[in-house]
Scaffold this active site. Structure first.
Site, mmCIF file in Angstrom:
data_model
loop_
_atom_site.group_PDB
_atom_site.id
_atom_site.type_symbol
_atom_site.label_atom_id
_atom_site.label_comp_id
_atom_site.label_asym_id
_atom_site.label_seq_id
_atom_site.Cartn_x
_atom_site.Cartn_y
_atom_site.Cartn_z
ATOM 1 N N GLU A 271 31.629 39.970 35.597
ATOM 2 C CA GLU A 271 30.196 40.144 35.319
ATOM 3 C C GLU A 271 29.820 41.622 35.245
ATOM 4 O OE1 GLU A 271 29.120 37.643 34.187
ATOM 5 O OE2 GLU A 271 30.500 36.234 35.101
ATOM 6 N N GLY A 272 30.721 42.409 34.669
ATOM 7 C CA GLY A 272 30.544 43.848 34.607
ATOM 8 C C GLY A 272 31.139 44.471 35.853
#
Length: 596
Positions: A443-444
């Site tokens: 998620e990054g």
């Protein structure tokens, strides 16, 4: 043997004594009827499901993993996962905070996030199946057409179907502008999508009859880079006009990733071959639509880190109280035994208190952020919505990165408490360390979150959002300025606030000369900002504990002791972080690439 007890008392402390959550929510039209008793009842039942239903599946799920049938492309999750999910749906848990217009219960995000913390403590791999569905629900709720909402939202709300987000490709992770998956428009308004996606959590399983994939792809005339990405909804099985399932769509699982942790979740390699999908939002504006899901996922991943921190702490404490090794340096503390429990040793205490401080501080941060999200969504005051949206935007990368970094630190410390027993599977602690590691990556990555915080959220608006949170801190410090008992908490908080302002200005000035200065300082900066935020919440918790300590309840005594530990032993790391952030770009870039 691992154990988990839902931290209901601490959740209730934050809800009712620190944040006045029921009162704050009652000011929102959608939640005017909420009360503390309702919140407590929901949390108690959610804790029972987490501890009694999915926690017993955590270790067995890790050991068994998921199984792919390469002929049918079907994935079978570990034993018990499907039955637990059925029980989850029957209990109405997927619909908790969803829109009543689509069958949801309409409860606050704040309550839902507490439930998810407990689910993540109990079994992160299992929780990712329904967790990703909620993100798909959010994206379609915000950007879907009326037809898409009618087709998919009731099923996602009820949990009858699950959802995924399909972004990453073999050659493209964070840099989505490089993605190659193609979407060809058809005469009937649909699109045929062809390409490959990897690392898709819960990407294939047999727990539900259908899976709703949200897929990023390029239209034939799309501009290059991130400005040419569109978003499509691609169901595993096509959906007929009457809502029944049609033929199998052209999206298949070609393989499962062999991973360090979260073995119970199916991390799938998906191949799309003329899969039929429909456009979500505007052409070439897919990232804006997907960011709704990505931001929800970032808060969710922070919650995963929080959940693992809590359960690791609980087990390490139980072990430290029981395990006897050596005598305390100051003399025997258990003279009736051949050695003292290891909890008497200072460094064991330090490791345990680190995990406890990060769990309780992280819970406060997560809950406050969820409350701001509720205000952003449900307030009828435009100014309140804007203020809350800005605060959520600022804090989201901190929740994701700071809480997951802290989970890695905390689970590692908790494993260390076990000594050699922590390194073997028997005690279950090594799983928490393995599971915690992914949360810093997906998620990054946490570096991406740091760049987002410093580059976009702080320097991008000349510090406007940061000043809003700074005002909250300043008002609290000023209100407690004459409270002698609070000086040990507000003085270091005020000092750090001033240093963050100065550091931000310095980095901003350097960035005018070279934007890479932002990249050089960002990771250290986020951790400093994380301590500023967490320090504020620890000061607020300490204030309540000071006021209540006369009650004789040991809960408040423990809260104060943990607050003092945090300010004495953890917050001071900001001094070295500020120094390394100020060191800037040169030490990183002056070595020639050939010398690496």
């Amino acid at each position: 043997m691992a154990q988990y007890n839902p931290p209901l008392r601490d959740m209730q402390f934050l809800m009712h004594e620190v944040f006045n959550v029921a009162g704050e929510l009652q000011a929102l039209p959608a939640h005017k009827d909420i009360d503390a008793d309702t919140i407590n009842a929901v949390l108690e039942e959610g804790g029972k499901f987490a501890s009694q239903v999915i926690f017993p599946l955590n270790r067995s799920g890790d050991e068994e993993g998921c199984t792919l049938n390469k002929e049918t492309h079907e994935v079978t999750p570990p034993k018990g996962f499907k039955e637990a999910y059925k029980q989850y749906v029957e209990g109405g848990w997927p619909s908790l905070s969803c829109d009543p217009a689509f069958g949801g219960q309409g409860l606050p995000v704040t309550v839902n996030q507490c439930i998810y913390e407990m689910l993540n403590s109990a079994n992160q791999a299992w929780t990712m199946y329904p967790g990703l569905s909620h993100g798909a629900y959010e994206a379609l709720h915000a950007h879907g057409t009326d037809e898409q909402k009618k087709t998919y939202l009731p099923k996602l709300t009820s949990g009858e179907w699950t959802g995924t987000m399909c972004l990453t490709e073999p050659h493209c992770g964070t840099d989505l502008g490089l993605l190659r998956t193609k979407a060809e428009p058809q005469a009937d308004g649909t699109y045929k999508i062809t390409g490959q996606k990897i690392f898709i959590s819960a990407g294939e399983h047999n727990m539900t009859p259908n899976i709703v994939h949200l897929v990023l792809a390029r239209l034939p005339d799309a501009p290059s880079g991130s400005k040419g990405i569109s978003l499509f909804v691609v169901p595993k099985f096509q959906v007929n006009a009457d809502g029944s399932l049609g033929k199998r769509n052209g999206i298949f699982c070609a393989g499962l990733e062999e991973k360090m942790g979260i073995h119970g979740n199916a991390t799938a390699q998906l191949v799309l071959e003329n899969a039929v999908g429909t456009l979500v939002g505007q052409p070439n504006k897919g990232l804006a639509a997907m960011f709704v899901m990505m931001n929800a996922a970032r808060l969710g991943v922070g919650n995963q880190g929080l959940g693992l921190t809590e359960v690791a702490y609980q087990n390490a404490v139980a072990y430290a109280k029981d395990r006897i090794q050596m005598r305390a340096l100051s003399g025997p503390k258990a003279p009736d035994k051949p050695a003292d429990p290891i909890i008497v040793h200072p460094d064991v205490r330090k490791m345990l208190l680190t995990a406890r401080a990060y769990a309780e501080g992280g819970r406060a941060l997560s809950m406050w952020t969820s409350l701001q999200l509720d205000k952003e969504i449900a307030s009828d005051d435009e100014d309140v919505r804007k203020e809350s949206a800005d605060l959520v935007a600022l804090i989201t990368p901190i929740v994701k990165a700071f809480l997951t970094d802290n989970a890695w630190i905390s689970t590692s410390h908790c494993m260390q408490v076990y000594g050699g027993h922590g390194f073997i599977k028997e005690w279950g602690m090594e799983q928490y360390v393995r599971d915690a590691r992914i949360n810093m990556i997906y998620e990054g990555t946490n570096t991406i979150q740091s760049l987002d915080l410093l580059g976009r959220k702080v320097l991008g608006d000349n510090g406007a959002k940061l000043k809003k949170f700074g005002k909250i801190v300043t008002e609290f410090v000023e209100a407690e300025g004459t409270n002698e008992a609070m000086q040990e908490f507000v003085n270091p908080l005020a000092d750090l606030g001033e240093k963050v302002v100065k550091l931000t200005t310095e980095i901003g000035m350097k960035a005018f000369g070279n934007q890479d200065e932002v990249g050089a300082a960002a990771v250290d900066y986020l951790r400093v900002a994380g301590h500023l935020v967490m320090g504020y919440f620890w000061a607020r918790m300490a204030k309540v504990a000071l006021e209540k300590q006369g009650s004789g309840d040991p809960f408040y005594t423990a809260k104060l002791a943990t607050a003092r530990f945090y300010f004495a032993k953890l917050l001071p790391e900001t001094a070295s972080l500020i120094r390394t952030a100020r060191a800037g770009l040169k030490p990183l870039m002056e070595m020639d690439e050939a010398l690496f």
